[in-house]
Scaffold this motif. Structure first.
Motif, PDB file in Angstrom:
ATOM      1  N   VAL A  69       0.860  -1.190   0.000  1.00 38.50           N
ATOM      2  CA  VAL A  69       0.000   0.000   0.000  1.00 38.50           C
ATOM      3  C   VAL A  69       0.890   1.231   0.000  1.00 38.50           C
ATOM      4  O   VAL A  69       1.871   1.277   0.736  1.00 38.50           O
ATOM      5  N   SER A  70       0.546   2.217  -0.816  1.00 36.93           N
ATOM      6  CA  SER A  70       1.235   3.506  -0.739  1.00 36.93           C
ATOM      7  C   SER A  70       0.215   4.616  -0.992  1.00 36.93           C
ATOM      8  O   SER A  70      -0.595   4.529  -1.912  1.00 36.93           O
ATOM      9  N   ILE A  71       0.283   5.626  -0.145  1.00 39.82           N
ATOM     10  CA  ILE A  71      -0.601   6.786  -0.280  1.00 39.82           C
ATOM     11  C   ILE A  71       0.284   7.964  -0.628  1.00 39.82           C
ATOM     12  O   ILE A  71       1.323   8.179  -0.007  1.00 39.82           O
ATOM     13  N   MET A  72      -0.126   8.724  -1.662  1.00 32.71           N
ATOM     14  CA  MET A  72       0.723   9.813  -2.140  1.00 32.71           C
ATOM     15  C   MET A  72      -0.103  11.009  -2.589  1.00 32.71           C
ATOM     16  O   MET A  72      -1.291  10.886  -2.835  1.00 32.71           O
ATOM     17  N   MET A  73       0.582  12.141  -2.653  1.00 37.97           N
ATOM     18  CA  MET A  73      -0.009  13.359  -3.195  1.00 37.97           C
ATOM     19  C   MET A  73       0.500  13.524  -4.616  1.00 37.97           C
ATOM     20  O   MET A  73       1.684  13.325  -4.875  1.00 37.97           O
ATOM     21  N   SER A  92      -4.006  10.206  -3.653  1.00 43.33           N
ATOM     22  CA  SER A  92      -4.416   8.926  -4.222  1.00 43.33           C
ATOM     23  C   SER A  92      -3.677   7.812  -3.498  1.00 43.33           C
ATOM     24  O   SER A  92      -2.713   8.047  -2.779  1.00 43.33           O
ATOM     25  N   ALA A  93      -4.162   6.612  -3.684  1.00 32.76           N
ATOM     26  CA  ALA A  93      -3.548   5.447  -3.047  1.00 32.76           C
ATOM     27  C   ALA A  93      -3.368   4.359  -4.084  1.00 32.76           C
ATOM     28  O   ALA A  93      -4.234   4.137  -4.925  1.00 32.76           O
ATOM     29  N   ARG A  94      -2.224   3.696  -4.020  1.00 33.91           N
ATOM     30  CA  ARG A  94      -1.953   2.533  -4.869  1.00 33.91           C
ATOM     31  C   ARG A  94      -1.891   1.331  -3.948  1.00 33.91           C
ATOM     32  O   ARG A  94      -1.249   1.376  -2.901  1.00 33.91           O
TER      33      ARG A  94
END
Length: 130
Positions: A69-73, A92-94
């Protein structure tokens, strides 16, 4: 079994995950990003194509194993007539997941937009006569 729920997932994505290969998907819906902020690799997650507002007991989906999981701007630039531009940020999140089983919702708990959607699910069993 209790699990966090990701809702409004495209039926095509769920069909592809059912084929058994791990896939990475990007989610931008606020409620899904909030839910993923509480998820770590190994956490069971329920995915369904049903919208968050409509999720009720009896709805079907799949249980997935979370691999990463990764959450980024993300910064987005919008240009207007070549002279002005506006910079915006979007969270968004991948998430990389692998399908574990089909499941049906038993109950739904949702306390508001800034809280994750949680469900009690029953894994579906399928038996083949041989």
């Amino acid at each position: 079994m209790k699990a966090f729920a990701l809702t409004g997932i495209a039926p095509e994505v769920i069909r592809e995950l059912k084929l058994g290969k791990p896939r990475t998907i990007e989610l931008q819906s606020t409620h899904n990003v909030v839910t993923l902020s509480r998820v770590n690799p190994g956490t069971p997650v329920f995915m369904t194509s049903v919208d968050m507002e409509d999720l009720t007991a009896g709805d079907s989906g799949i249980m997935v194993d979370v691999l990463s999981v990764s959450i980024m701007m993300k910064r987005m630039m919008e240009f207007t007539q070549g002279y002005h531009y506006e910079e915006r940020e979007r969270m968004s999140a991948r998430i990389k997941v692998k399908c574990a089983a089909s499941a049906t919702v038993k109950s739904v708990t949702h306390e508001g937009l800034v809280h994750p959607v949680e469900v009690e699910v029953v894994r579906s069993s399928c038996y083949h006569a041989g």
